[in-house]
Scaffold this motif. Structure first.
Motif, mmCIF file in Angstrom:
data_model
loop_
_atom_site.group_PDB
_atom_site.id
_atom_site.type_symbol
_atom_site.label_atom_id
_atom_site.label_comp_id
_atom_site.label_asym_id
_atom_site.label_seq_id
_atom_site.Cartn_x
_atom_site.Cartn_y
_atom_site.Cartn_z
ATOM 1 N N LYS A 1 -81.495 7.573 10.287
ATOM 2 C CA LYS A 1 -80.689 8.576 9.595
ATOM 3 C C LYS A 1 -79.271 8.639 10.169
ATOM 4 O O LYS A 1 -78.294 8.753 9.429
ATOM 5 C CB LYS A 1 -81.367 9.943 9.724
ATOM 6 C CG LYS A 1 -80.607 11.086 9.104
ATOM 7 C CD LYS A 1 -81.345 12.398 9.316
ATOM 8 C CE LYS A 1 -80.544 13.584 8.821
ATOM 9 N NZ LYS A 1 -81.223 14.856 9.093
ATOM 10 N N PHE A 2 -79.163 8.551 11.507
ATOM 11 C CA PHE A 2 -77.865 8.702 12.149
ATOM 12 C C PHE A 2 -77.032 7.431 12.164
ATOM 13 O O PHE A 2 -75.803 7.501 12.238
ATOM 14 C CB PHE A 2 -78.027 9.227 13.580
ATOM 15 C CG PHE A 2 -78.411 10.672 13.632
ATOM 16 C CD1 PHE A 2 -77.576 11.646 13.120
ATOM 17 C CD2 PHE A 2 -79.612 11.062 14.200
ATOM 18 C CE1 PHE A 2 -77.923 12.979 13.158
ATOM 19 C CE2 PHE A 2 -79.975 12.401 14.243
ATOM 20 C CZ PHE A 2 -79.134 13.365 13.721
ATOM 21 N N PRO B 1 -76.104 5.165 9.802
ATOM 22 C CA PRO B 1 -75.001 5.067 8.826
ATOM 23 C C PRO B 1 -73.911 6.117 9.044
ATOM 24 O O PRO B 1 -72.733 5.856 8.770
ATOM 25 C CB PRO B 1 -75.680 5.251 7.466
ATOM 26 C CG PRO B 1 -77.092 5.613 7.721
ATOM 27 C CD PRO B 1 -77.386 5.406 9.172
ATOM 28 N N ARG B 2 -74.284 7.261 9.564
ATOM 29 C CA ARG B 2 -73.277 8.300 9.824
ATOM 30 C C ARG B 2 -72.332 7.866 10.946
ATOM 31 O O ARG B 2 -71.116 8.014 10.826
ATOM 32 C CB ARG B 2 -73.953 9.614 10.191
ATOM 33 C CG ARG B 2 -74.723 10.222 9.035
ATOM 34 C CD ARG B 2 -75.407 11.492 9.442
ATOM 35 N NE ARG B 2 -76.216 12.033 8.356
ATOM 36 C CZ ARG B 2 -76.879 13.166 8.430
ATOM 37 N NH1 ARG B 2 -76.853 13.882 9.532
ATOM 38 N NH2 ARG B 2 -77.592 13.590 7.404
ATOM 39 N N TRP B 3 -72.899 7.338 12.027
ATOM 40 C CA TRP B 3 -72.059 6.891 13.129
ATOM 41 C C TRP B 3 -71.227 5.683 12.716
ATOM 42 O O TRP B 3 -70.057 5.569 13.115
ATOM 43 C CB TRP B 3 -72.906 6.573 14.365
ATOM 44 C CG TRP B 3 -73.178 7.803 15.166
ATOM 45 C CD1 TRP B 3 -74.305 8.573 15.154
ATOM 46 C CD2 TRP B 3 -72.287 8.434 16.078
ATOM 47 N NE1 TRP B 3 -74.164 9.637 16.000
ATOM 48 C CE2 TRP B 3 -72.939 9.567 16.592
ATOM 49 C CE3 TRP B 3 -71.003 8.136 16.524
ATOM 50 C CZ2 TRP B 3 -72.344 10.415 17.521
ATOM 51 C CZ3 TRP B 3 -70.421 8.991 17.453
ATOM 52 C CH2 TRP B 3 -71.081 10.101 17.937
ATOM 53 N N GLN B 4 -71.791 4.784 11.916
ATOM 54 C CA GLN B 4 -71.025 3.630 11.464
ATOM 55 C C GLN B 4 -69.878 4.074 10.566
ATOM 56 O O GLN B 4 -68.774 3.540 10.637
ATOM 57 C CB GLN B 4 -71.924 2.628 10.743
ATOM 58 C CG GLN B 4 -71.231 1.312 10.449
ATOM 59 C CD GLN B 4 -70.730 0.625 11.713
ATOM 60 O OE1 GLN B 4 -71.508 0.315 12.604
ATOM 61 N NE2 GLN B 4 -69.427 0.390 11.803
ATOM 62 N N SER B 5 -70.129 5.084 9.738
ATOM 63 C CA SER B 5 -69.084 5.621 8.870
ATOM 64 C C SER B 5 -67.949 6.231 9.703
ATOM 65 O O SER B 5 -66.759 6.028 9.398
ATOM 66 C CB SER B 5 -69.670 6.676 7.932
ATOM 67 O OG SER B 5 -68.655 7.297 7.184
ATOM 68 N N ILE B 6 -68.307 6.945 10.748
ATOM 69 C CA ILE B 6 -67.288 7.520 11.631
ATOM 70 C C ILE B 6 -66.463 6.404 12.275
ATOM 71 O O ILE B 6 -65.231 6.464 12.300
ATOM 72 C CB ILE B 6 -67.943 8.406 12.712
ATOM 73 C CG1 ILE B 6 -68.532 9.670 12.079
ATOM 74 C CG2 ILE B 6 -66.943 8.766 13.810
ATOM 75 C CD1 ILE B 6 -69.438 10.461 13.014
ATOM 76 N N LYS C 1 -64.115 4.897 9.671
ATOM 77 C CA LYS C 1 -62.979 5.778 9.357
ATOM 78 C C LYS C 1 -61.959 5.772 10.500
ATOM 79 O O LYS C 1 -60.752 5.788 10.261
ATOM 80 C CB LYS C 1 -63.467 7.197 9.082
ATOM 81 C CG LYS C 1 -64.167 7.321 7.746
ATOM 82 C CD LYS C 1 -64.712 8.713 7.511
ATOM 83 C CE LYS C 1 -65.471 8.743 6.200
ATOM 84 N NZ LYS C 1 -66.134 10.028 5.971
ATOM 85 N N ALA D 1 -67.644 5.574 19.028
ATOM 86 C CA ALA D 1 -68.460 5.681 17.815
ATOM 87 C C ALA D 1 -69.113 4.345 17.476
ATOM 88 O O ALA D 1 -70.303 4.296 17.128
ATOM 89 C CB ALA D 1 -67.611 6.182 16.645
ATOM 90 N N ALA E 1 -73.106 3.503 17.396
ATOM 91 C CA ALA E 1 -73.745 2.884 16.224
ATOM 92 C C ALA E 1 -74.449 1.584 16.625
ATOM 93 O O ALA E 1 -75.576 1.321 16.188
ATOM 94 C CB ALA E 1 -72.708 2.620 15.127
#
Length: 166
Positions: A75-76, A78-83, A86, A134, A138
């Motif tokens: 779950k986390f 893709p969120r960390w990769q997105s951060i 960005k 980040a 990830a």
């Protein structure tokens, strides 16, 4: 404003960052002197307690029992990769800042450009550190997921082999 000789100094505003009252300064100096005098038993005890506290904190930070299940990691990730992505975009945009021309050919504009370039460099350094953190997080999540999946496959294969022998 200075005080006349013999008059007590007025204390800065209470709660002001970095201010120690004269009483607190004297208390700390006395305490330090006490600890420095042949490392008396009270001082040794304080230092030992600090060492134990620090060791416990370091052990906890070094993986002393925190566990994240694979579903949470999935779950986390893709969120960390997105951060991280960005932040990489912010780095790419930030690298363009030094290319901005100064507004005019005068001393004030030159100073303003130098200041803006220094700020841009500080910004880039900060964002790069954040992006590295980040991306590292990830990457660690991905490695942990991969290791878990390999272990899961090995366990399933061992169970299949064990089931065939029985």
């Amino acid at each position: 404003m200075t005080q006349p000789a013999g008059q007590p100094q007025t204390a800065p505003v209470a709660g002001r960052a970095g201010y120690l009252t004269p009483e607190e300064q004297a208390r700390r100096q006395a305490q330090d002197k006490q600890y420095d005098q042949a490392m008396n038993s009270a001082g040794v005890k304080v230092y030992q307690q600090r060492q134990q506290t620090d060791a416990a904190a370091n052990a906890a930070a070094a993986g002393g029992g925190y566990v994240m299940d694979v579903d949470a990691m999935r779950k986390f990730l893709p969120r960390w990769q997105s951060i991280a992505d960005k932040l990489q975009d912010a780095i790419n945009l930030g690298r363009q800042l030094p290319a901005v021309d100064k507004p005019a050919e005068d001393e004030a504009s030159t100073l303003q450009k130098q200041s803006a370039d220094a700020h841009a460099a500080a910004y880039l350094k900060s964002v790069q550190e954040q992006q590295e953190y980040a991306q590292g997080y990830a990457d660690k999540l991905k490695s942990a997921i991969d290791a878990y999946e390999k272990q899961e496959q090995a366990t399933a294969e061992a169970l299949r082999k064990h089931g065939r022998r029985a």
